[in-house]
Enzyme design. Structure first.
Site, PDB file in Angstrom:
ATOM      1  N   LYS A 181       0.694  -1.525  -0.276  1.00 22.95           N
ATOM      2  CA  LYS A 181      -0.162   0.445  -0.134  1.00 22.95           C
ATOM      3  C   LYS A 181       1.010   0.790  -0.263  1.00 22.95           C
ATOM      4  CE  LYS A 181      -3.889   2.449   2.256  1.00 22.95           C
ATOM      5  NZ  LYS A 181      -4.723   2.295   3.655  1.00 22.95           N
ATOM      6  N   ARG A 191     -11.032  10.007   1.768  1.00 27.92           N
ATOM      7  CA  ARG A 191     -10.710  11.408   3.215  1.00 27.92           C
ATOM      8  C   ARG A 191     -11.978  11.808   2.957  1.00 27.92           C
ATOM      9  NH1 ARG A 191      -3.760  11.330   3.086  1.00 27.92           N
ATOM     10  NH2 ARG A 191      -3.897   8.882   3.088  1.00 27.92           N
ATOM     11  N   ARG A 204       1.255   9.923   5.150  1.00 26.47           N
ATOM     12  CA  ARG A 204       1.047   8.835   6.233  1.00 26.47           C
ATOM     13  C   ARG A 204       2.871   7.774   5.335  1.00 26.47           C
ATOM     14  NH1 ARG A 204      -3.501   8.167   8.162  1.00 26.47           N
ATOM     15  NH2 ARG A 204      -5.498   8.154   6.977  1.00 26.47           N
ATOM     16  N   GLU A 220       7.478  -6.769   1.158  1.00 28.33           N
ATOM     17  CA  GLU A 220       6.022  -6.657   1.481  1.00 28.33           C
ATOM     18  C   GLU A 220       4.847  -7.853   1.537  1.00 28.33           C
ATOM     19  OE1 GLU A 220       5.528  -4.362   4.350  1.00 28.33           O
ATOM     20  OE2 GLU A 220       7.017  -2.982   3.731  1.00 28.33           O
ATOM     21  N   LYS A 235      -2.425  -1.791  -4.060  1.00 34.73           N
ATOM     22  CA  LYS A 235      -3.524  -0.763  -3.972  1.00 34.73           C
ATOM     23  C   LYS A 235      -2.503   1.007  -4.034  1.00 34.73           C
ATOM     24  CE  LYS A 235      -6.205   1.953  -0.162  1.00 34.73           C
ATOM     25  NZ  LYS A 235      -6.299   1.635   1.124  1.00 34.73           N
ATOM     26  N   TYR A 300     -15.015   1.410  -6.763  1.00 35.07           N
ATOM     27  CA  TYR A 300     -16.118   2.047  -6.953  1.00 35.07           C
ATOM     28  C   TYR A 300     -18.119   2.253  -7.817  1.00 35.07           C
ATOM     29  CZ  TYR A 300     -13.826   3.565  -2.852  1.00 35.07           C
ATOM     30  OH  TYR A 300     -12.486   3.657  -1.664  1.00 35.07           O
TER      31      TYR A 300
HETATM   32  C1  PBG Z   1      -7.406   3.502   5.586  1.00 33.81           C
HETATM   33  C2  PBG Z   1      -7.554   3.386   4.549  1.00 33.81           C
HETATM   34  C3  PBG Z   1      -7.450   3.985   3.705  1.00 33.81           C
HETATM   35  C4  PBG Z   1      -8.097   3.550   2.438  1.00 33.81           C
HETATM   36  C5  PBG Z   1      -8.749   2.487   2.251  1.00 33.81           C
HETATM   37  N1  PBG Z   1      -8.341   2.440   3.538  1.00 33.81           N
HETATM   38  C6  PBG Z   1      -6.994   5.453   3.343  1.00 33.81           C
HETATM   39  C7  PBG Z   1      -6.173   6.082   3.108  1.00 33.81           C
HETATM   40  O1  PBG Z   1      -4.606   4.753   3.904  1.00 33.81           O
HETATM   41  O2  PBG Z   1      -5.304   6.752   3.743  1.00 33.81           O
HETATM   42  C8  PBG Z   1      -8.476   4.379   1.076  1.00 33.81           C
HETATM   43  C9  PBG Z   1      -9.049   4.157   0.214  1.00 33.81           C
HETATM   44  C10 PBG Z   1      -9.327   4.625  -1.049  1.00 33.81           C
HETATM   45  O3  PBG Z   1      -8.973   5.711  -1.459  1.00 33.81           O
HETATM   46  O4  PBG Z   1      -9.695   4.531  -2.286  1.00 33.81           O
HETATM   47  N2  PBG Z   1      -7.715   2.734   6.529  1.00 33.81           N
END
Ligand code: PBG
Length: 313
Positions: A181, A191, A204, A220, A235, A300
């Site tokens: 990720k 967000r 992050r 990972e 992701k 989505y």
């Molecule tokens: C963290 C999480 C995120 C997403 C899914 N799980 C946000 C992040 O890491 O800031 C993002 C998913 C998206 O953008 O569709 N709980």
């Protein structure tokens, strides 16, 4: 003949719908930057999941938006936290018809917006965070999640959660690890969807991956498999098709890719301006993620695809 020899096929059953459920609202609320996506009430969520199941969708990924946030994200492990309430409701109305996945993280539940416990100097305490992830996993499993999906990118999270689940008798609860990720700018609309702002202009990058790295993803992924992941994820998806392809070549576990909020929103925004054919681009994008090697895609656009992809299928 093109259909006969097509190398890649995309089915409704390859798609997982990410869904948001919000505490303390009595009607679904649209999310401005994610056209067609809403924050659900528990009731509207159950209806949505039932309709998705009728359309052939096999799985959903749940995200909670709590009414109150605190420093340690207590709502993530509270038996009465919004996702746990939703899971119990879904499981009792739908049983095993749909695979219920729960995103396992605390950023939606913390007042500072980080995915873990923050030290006074602003850094995230990896090992103390593992304890709150284990508590959240137990709450989700007890509430009926078939799959828990740790997304916080703490080192050792998969192993810690696996042993916590096993010791509590949840040995049949599976784990989809958000393994590779990236610290991506493509999570912006998400967000908004979960009302998260990272405190003090933070980001992050201390725990998510650097977009310049691809080989790191294989490390990972291997670590998560070694620790007991049943499925792994890359992701975001489109900017990381090379990573999807490399992971596919190196592992035989089911591979998921997350077509994230920004990837979805960009297509809608450009289509609204008449600059692209949104349906065609969306279908091309989803197909390319499958072609790169993902078995399943979180998107989505799941419902749109299941309903016929704007007439394109
Ligand atoms: C963290 C999480 C995120 C997403 C899914 N799980 C946000 C992040 O890491 O800031 C993002 C998913 C998206 O953008 O569709 N709980």
């Amino acid at each position: 003949m093109r259909d006969l020899v097509a190398e890649t096929r995309l089915h409704t059953s390859d798609l997982i719908a990410p869904l948001f459920v919000r505490e303390g609202i009595d009607a679904p609320e649209p999310i401005g930057s994610l056209p067609g996506v809403v924050q659900h009430t528990v009731e509207s969520l159950v209806t949505e999941v039932r309709e998705l199941a009728d359309l052939g969708v096999r799985s959903v990924m749940l995200f909670g938006v709590p009414a109150h946030k605190d420093a340690v994200g207590s709502g993530a492990s509270d038996p009465d936290g919004i996702v746990q309430v939703a899971l119990r409701e879904l499981r009792s109305s739908l049983g095993d018809r749909v695979v219920l996945m729960a995103d396992l993280c605390v950023d939606e539940y913390t007042d500072h917006g980080h995915c873990g416990i923050v030290r006074p100097d602003g850094s995230v305490d990896n090992d103390r965070t593992l304890d709150i992830y284990c508590a959240a996993a137990l709450a989700q499993a007890a509430a009926g999640a078939h799959v828990v999906a740790p997304s916080g990118m703490m080192d050792g999270q998969v192993g810690a959660i696996r042993s916590a689940l096993d010791s509590a008798g949840h040995d049949t609860t599976a784990m989809l690890a958000y393994s590779a990720k990236y610290a991506s700018a493509l999570y912006g609309p998400f967000r908004d969807a979960v009302d998260v702002t990272i405190a003090d202009g933070g980001d992050r990058r201390g725990y998510q991956q650097d977009p310049r790295n691809a080989r790191e993803s294989l490390v990972e992924v291997a670590a998560d498999i070694e620790q007991g992941a049943d499925m792994v994820m890359v992701k975001p998806a489109l900017a990381y098709l090379d990573v999807i392809s490399a992971v596919r070549a190196s592992v035989d576990l089911p591979l998921a890719a997350y077509h994230v909020s920004g990837e979805y929103a960009m297509v809608h925004a450009a289509a609204e301006r008449g600059w692209i054919d949104g349906d065609a681009v969306m279908l091309e994008h989803l197909t390319s993620i499958r072609r790169a090697g993902a078995d399943v895609i979180l998107s989505y656009a799941t419902r749109w695809f299941a309903e016929g992809a704007g007439g394109l299928r």
